[in-house]
Scaffold this active site. Structure first.
Site, short mmCIF file in Angstrom:
data_model
loop_
_atom_site.label_atom_id
_atom_site.label_comp_id
_atom_site.label_asym_id
_atom_site.label_seq_id
_atom_site.Cartn_x
_atom_site.Cartn_y
_atom_site.Cartn_z
N ARG A 1 -48.07 -62.99 -49.32
CA ARG A 1 -48.31 -63.54 -47.97
C ARG A 1 -49.79 -63.42 -47.61
O ARG A 1 -50.35 -64.32 -46.99
CB ARG A 1 -47.43 -62.82 -46.94
CG ARG A 1 -45.99 -63.30 -46.99
CD ARG A 1 -45.08 -62.43 -46.12
NE ARG A 1 -44.93 -61.10 -46.68
CZ ARG A 1 -45.08 -59.97 -46.01
NH1 ARG A 1 -45.38 -60.01 -44.73
NH2 ARG A 1 -44.94 -58.81 -46.60
N HIS A 55 -39.49 -53.34 -46.31
CA HIS A 55 -40.50 -54.32 -46.73
C HIS A 55 -39.89 -55.71 -46.63
O HIS A 55 -38.75 -55.90 -47.05
CB HIS A 55 -40.93 -54.03 -48.16
CG HIS A 55 -42.18 -54.76 -48.58
ND1 HIS A 55 -42.21 -56.13 -48.76
CD2 HIS A 55 -43.43 -54.31 -48.85
CE1 HIS A 55 -43.44 -56.48 -49.12
NE2 HIS A 55 -44.19 -55.40 -49.19
N GLY A 82 -48.08 -38.16 -59.58
CA GLY A 82 -48.49 -39.52 -59.25
C GLY A 82 -49.93 -39.47 -58.77
O GLY A 82 -50.66 -38.50 -59.04
N GLY A 111 -52.63 -53.61 -53.39
CA GLY A 111 -53.98 -53.08 -53.24
C GLY A 111 -54.10 -51.88 -52.33
O GLY A 111 -53.11 -51.29 -51.92
N SER A 136 -46.33 -44.49 -58.26
CA SER A 136 -47.64 -45.05 -57.87
C SER A 136 -47.95 -46.30 -58.67
O SER A 136 -48.61 -47.22 -58.19
CB SER A 136 -48.76 -44.04 -58.13
OG SER A 136 -48.54 -42.82 -57.49
#
Lengths: 612, 249
Positions: free
Chosen positions: A273, A257, A14, A50, A44
C-alpha cells in the site's frame, strides 16, 4: 545438573536480543544468547517492508526530522505511548539505521533523476536530486507524514537479522540455539538467570547470569489466525507472568494487520500500500477513500483493519470457502517494481496462492499481527518488579507503540531499543556484583522437572494439549478480536477460565522422551491461557476505545478516565490476572488530540466531549 | 473428497534407546491448498504427537523446514501437496546431524560456516554516529541483496555431491556468501584474503560442477553463475600468486 554462568543472558536471539548482546559483548562482557531456533530463523527475518528513521534523504522525505517522526508515532499510538520513550526512539533511529549500514545491511539507495510512483492507484512523478544520490532511501508507509521507511526490497528484516548475526559471529557471542527458557530464577527481588530446556535432548540446564534480558518476540499464536511464526507463543511474557511480580503492560493492545493473505494468514507487507497498492471490495471498487478521505489505504493499521471489517460486515466482502475477504491490488505498480521491490510478496503469492500479483488480485483480510503489550520496562529496558531483569523488542512494553504501532516502527524498535537498552545493561553490569544461590537455582529446576514428570505421567489428567490450544485460539478469535464488546468479552473470560482449568490437566499421549514437541507445548499451554486471560480481561475492563482496542459499547476515546496503562500480574492460585494502572506518560510534549484519521470522538481530560 | 495421501516418514529419536531408525506410514486426506506444513502439523496433532520436524515462519522466509521430499531437498512449508503424487516420502536432510525424525541441526553447521568464511564486513574503519552514511550505488545494493537472500536452509548442501562425500567441503552457501562480500565495497578484504578462505580443495576447487545446488535452491539464487565467477577469479588469483612468488624468489 549442568550450570552455566555468564554476565548477560539474552533469552531470544532475534534482532533485539542480538543487538543488546552485541553492545554488551563489545564492552567486554561475557554474553550467551538462548534461542529456540537457530538465530537467523528468528521471526525478525519475516519483517518485510522496512524500518522507520527520519533520515530525510529522499525528496519525498524533505523536511522530515525526529520531531515529525515523534508526532506520527504518538498519534499512531492514540496517545497510549510513553512520550519520553518515543522521543528517545526517534532521536536514535537515524543513527541505528546508519550503524546497520556500516555493519553491512544493503539498504536501497537514492537514484538521481525522475521516476514515477503511485498513490491511491494514481500515477505521480518525483525527481531525486543528484547531490543526494547514493544515500539511504525510504518508502511511504501508513500513518506517516513523510516517506520514512528505509528498506532493502521487501526483505528488510532478513537483511538486518543477517547483518546482526554476522556481528554476533564476528564478536564470538555464544548462541545456544534450540534452547527454551522455562522459568526465571528469582527470589522475589533479583533475577539471577533461567532454567532452560534443551530442544535437542530434552534435558534441563541452569543458566546463572548477572543480567537477564527477555527478547522473545510477540504472542500472536494465542490467536487462530495470525501472521506470526509458529514460535511466537508468548514464551517471554509467560516467564514474566509466572513470577507473580513482573507485570505485562497493556495486554489488551493487540494489532491486526490489514493484509494477511487468505487462507494461510501469511503477511504481505504494508509496503504494497505504501508503494501505491489499493484495497478493493467484491465489486472491485476502492472503498478506503470513502471512510478515510485524507489517508485512504495509508491510515494507521488499526483504522484500516476496522474499516475493512466494517466493509465486510456491510456485505461487500468477497465470499470464499475460508470466509469473506477483500482484494489487494498492486497490478498497476508494474512487473519491474513487483519483481524487484516486492519480491517476497511476489514469491508468497506464487507459492501459496498460485497467483501472479502482476496480473491477479491478492485475497486479504485483517489478521492478528503484533503485540504492543509485553513485559513492562522503564525507559532503560529494566523490567518492573525484579532487579537484573531486562526486556526489549516486541516481548517488551517499553512503551513506544501504545495502542497502535506504526508499520516500520517495530523493526526500528528492535535495533533502536536494542542499542539503548544494551547501553543501559552495560552500565548496570559495570557497577554490579552478584551472589548466586545454588539452592534457589536447583529448587527452580527441580520444580520444572517435577512438572515435566507430572505431565508425562498424566498425573493431573489426560487433556489433549492441541485441543486445549485450539479452544483458546477460537475463543480469542471469536470474542477478543478487532471489534469488542462487554458481553462477548465477559463470555470470553468465563470460557478462557474453563479452558485454563483444562490446561492444568494436560497429559501427554506420546512418551515425552527427548526433544518431544508435545511436551514443549504442554509446558507452555497454562501460561498461554493466562496470557489470553490477561488480554481478554484487560480488554473487558478498559471501557473506552483507543487505537486497536475498539469497544462497540464504549466508542469514544476517554482521556479523562483511561489515559493510563494496564499492568497485569498473575498471582499464584488465582484464575484471573490482577490489574493495576499507571499514567501512560510522565510528559506530554504532544498533548492528547485528534489523530487526523479514524473516527474521532474523544472525552478529553477535562471531561469535554469532542468530535462526532 | 480429497485424495488419500500416504506419507512415509523417516523416524528415529537418538534420545530413545528403544528405537532404531525406520519409517512410519501415515494416511491423510488432502484438503484445498494443503502444504507440507499443514499436512505434517495435522499428522502430529491427530496421529503422532511425538513426530519431530521444524517449521517457523511457514512462509518460505526463515529456512527452517528443509527436508528431502520424494528424493529432492526443498522447503516443506512452500511445497503444495497437489504438486506431489499420492505417495509422499519425507526424509531428513543428509550431511547435517540428526536431532530426531525430520529435524536436523542446521544451527551448528551454519554457525561454523559463518565463522570459517568470516561472514561479516572486515574493515579498519570505526562507526561515526554523527556522520552521514557513506554513499552506495543502488545497483550495487541490489546486487548484494540478490545474493544476501540466502536463507541458510541447507538444501544446496544436502543436494551437493561433494558435500555428501566430504565433510570439509564448504558448500555452495559458503561460496555464495564470499561472493556477496566480494561485491560489497564496505568489505576491505583483498582477493588474496578471499583466496585464503576458498581458494582450496575444500573451497571453490572442490566443486565438481554438478550444480544440483542451483536446481534445489528455494530462493532461486544464481549459484551456477556465482560458482563460475568465483572459480575464474580464484584461478586468476592463484596464477598471479604463482607469478609473484617467482618474482620475489
Amino acid at each position: 545438573m549442568e550450570i552455566i554462568f555468564t554476565d548477560l543472558l539474552c533469552v531470544g536471539a532475534g534482532l533485539a536480543g542480538e543487538r543488546v548482546a552485541v553492545q554488551a559483548s563489545s564492552a567486554g562482557f561475557d554474553v550467551i544468547c538462548l534461542s529456540i531456533v537457530p538465530p537467523r530463523r528468528s521471526h525478525s527475518s519475516a519483517a518485510q517492508g522496512g524500518m522507520q528513521a527520519s533520515l530525510g534523504n529522499c525528496c519525498m522525505a524533505d523536511g522530515d526530522c525526529p520531531d515529525v517522526h515523534f508526532q506520527d508515532t504518538v498519534k499512531g499510538s492514540d496517545w497510549g505511548c510513553d512520550q519520553e520513550v518515543a522521543r528517545l526512539f526517534v532521536d536514535t533511529a537515524p543513527v541505528a539505521v546508519r550503524e546497520m549500514a556500516f555493519w553491512g545491511t544493503p539498504w536501497n539507495r537514492i537514484v538521481a533523476g525522475r521516476s514515477i510512483y503511485y498513490k491511491g492507484g494514481k500515477q505521480f512523478e518525483k525527481t531525486e536530486a543528484t547531490e543526494r544520490e547514493g544515500f539511504i532511501t525510504a518508502r511511504d508507509f501508513g500513518g506517516t507524514a513523510k516517506w520514512r521507511t528505509c528498506y532493502t526490497s521487501d526483505g528488510t528484516g532478513h537483511t538486518l537479522l543477517y547483518t546482526m548475526d554476522n556481528k554476533v559471529v564476528e564478536l564470538g557471542v555464544k548462541v545456544h540455539d534450540r534452547t527454551e527458557a522455562v522459568a526465571l530464577i528469582h527470589d522475589g527481588v533479583t533475577c539471577s538467570g533461567v532454567v532452560a530446556r534443551c530442544l535437542k535432548t530434552g534435558a534441563l540446564r541452569i543458566y546463572l547470569a548477572k543480567a537477564t534480558l527477555v527478547a522473545t518476540g510477540g504472542f500472536g499464536r494465542i490467536y487462530r489466525e495470525t501472521t506470526n511464526a509458529v514460535i511466537n507463543d508468548g514464551g517471554g511474557a509467560i516467564l514474566a507472568l509466572d513470577t507473580g511480580i513482573v507485570p505485562i503492560g497493556n495486554p489488551e493492545a493487540v494489532q491486526f494487520h490489514p493484509t494477511g493473505i487468505v487462507p494461510t494468514n501469511i503477511l504481505v507487507t504494508e509496503g504494497c500500500r505504501g508503494d501505491g497498492g489499493t484495497l478493493l471490495d467484491v465489486n472491485k471498487e476502492r472503498f478506503m477513500p470513502e471512510y478515510e478521505p485524507k489517508k485512504a489505504e495509508l491510515a494507521s493499521r488499526d483504522v484500516v483493519s476496522r474499516w475493512m471489517t466494517h466493509h465486510i460486515r456491510r456485505g461487500l466482502g468477497v465470499k470464499s470457502a475460508y470466509g469473506d475477504h477483500l482484494w489487494l491490488d498492486i497490478r498497476h505498480l508494474g512487473v519491474q517494481h513487483i519483481r524487484t521491490k516486492l519480491r517476497e510478496v511476489d514469491e508468497i503469492c506464487q507459492n501459496f496462492l498460485g497467483i501472479d500479483p502482476v496480473k491477479d488480485l491478492i485475497p486479504v483480510r485483517p489478521t492478528q499481527h503484533y503485540s504492543m503489550s509485553g513485559i513492562k520496562t522503564n525507559k532503560d529496558g529494566a523490567a518492573y518488579g525484579l532487579n537484573g531483569l531486562f526486556s526489549a523488542g516486541e516481548a517488551a512494553c517499553w512503551d513506544l507503540h501504545g495502542f497502535n504501532r506504526l508499520g516500520g516502527n517495530s523493526l526500528a524498535e528492535t535495533v533502536v531499543a536494542g542499542k539503548i537498552v544494551g547501553e543501559k545493561v552495560v552500565e548496570f553490569l559495570r557497577g554490579y556484583e552478584a551472589s548466586f544461590s545454588t539452592s534457589l537455582a536447583l529448587d527452580t529446576a527441580k520444580r520444572q522437572q517435577e512438572r515435566i514428570e507430572r505431565i508425562i505421567s498424566c498425573k493431573d489428567g489426560k487433556e489433549n494439549v492441541f485441543e486445549v490450544r485450539n479452544a483458546m485460539q477460537d475463543e480469542m478469535m471469536d470474542r477478543v478480536g478487532i471489534f469488542r464488546n462487554g458481553n462477548d468479552l465477559q463470555t470470553a473470560v468465563d470460557n478462557l477460565q474453563k479452558i485454563h482449568d483444562r490446561a492444568q490437566k494436560v497429559g501427554l499421549r506420546s512418551s515425552g522422551v527427548g526433544a518431544n514437541p508435545e511436551l514443549a507445548l504442554a509446558l507452555k499451554i497454562r501460561g498461554m491461557l493466562r496470557l489470553a486471560l490477561c488480554v481478554a480481561y484487560g480488554a473487558l475492563t478498559r471501557t473506552e476505545s483507543r487505537g486497536c482496542h475498539a469497544r462497540e459499547d464504549y466508542t469514544e476515546r476517554n482521556d479523562r478516565d483511561w489515559l493510563k496503562r494496564t499492568l497485569a500480574t498473575w498471582r499464584d492460585g488465582d484464575n484471573l490476572p490482577h490489574l493495576d494502572y499507571e499514567p501512560v506518560s510522565k510528559s506530554f510534549d504532544l498533548p492528547p488530540g485528534d489523530r487526523g484519521y479514524g473516527v474521532c470522538k474523544i472525552i478529553s481530560c477535562d471531561g469535554a466531549v469532542i468530535g462526532a | 473428497m480429497g485424495r488419500k495421501l500416504k506419507f512415509e516418514i523417516f523416524r528415529y529419536n537418538p534420545n530413545d534407546p528403544k528405537l532404531v531408525p525406520h519409517t512410519d506410514l501415515f494416511d491423510l486426506e488432502e484438503t484445498d491448498s494443503m502444504t507440507l506444513f499443514i499436512a505434517l502439523t495435522r499428522i502430529r496433532e491427530e496421529q503422532d504427537p511425538s513426530l519431530q520436524f521444524d517449521f517457523c515462519c511457514r512462509a518460505g522466509i526463515c529456512g527452517s523446514c528443509a527436508m528431502v521430499i520424494n528424493g529432492r531437498p526443498g522447503l516443506a512449508c512452500k511445497t503444495l501437496t497437489k504438486e506431489l503424487p499420492n505417495n509422499i516420502t519425507l526424509m531428513p536432510l543428509p550431511v547435517f546431524k540428526l536431532i530426531g525424525d525430520l529435524s536436523v541441526d542446521t544451527g551448528t553447521w551454519f554457525r561454523a560456516m559463518n565463522e570459517n568464511v568470516g561472514s561479516w564486513i572486515h574493515t579498519d574503519k570505526s562507526f561515526d554516529p554523527n556522520a552521514q552514511e557513506e554513499r552506495m550505488e543502488n545497483a550495487v545494493a541490489e546486487e548484494i541483496y540478490e545474493l544476501e537472500r540466502c536463507v541458510e536452509c541447507g538444501c544446496c548442501v544436502a543436494a551437493c555431491g561433494t558435500a555428501n562425500m566430504r565433510e570439509d567441503f564448504v558448500g555452495a552457501v559458503a561460496l555464495n556468501r564470499i561472493a556477496r562480500f566480494m561485491l560489497d565495497p564496505r568489505d576491505e578484504r583483498t582477493e588474496k584474503e578471499y583466496f585464503e578462505i576458498i581458494g582450496t580443495d575444500e573451497g571453490i576447487f572442490g566443486c565438481m560442477g554438478l550444480l544440483a545446488c542451483e536446481d534445489v535452491c528455494p530462493k532461486n539464487l544464481p549459484l551456477q553463475d556465482q560458482l563460475g565467477i568465483l572459480r575464474r577469479k580464484m584461478g586468476w588469483t592463484a596464477v598471479k600468486q604463482l607469478f609473484n612468488f617467482r618474482k620475489t624468489r
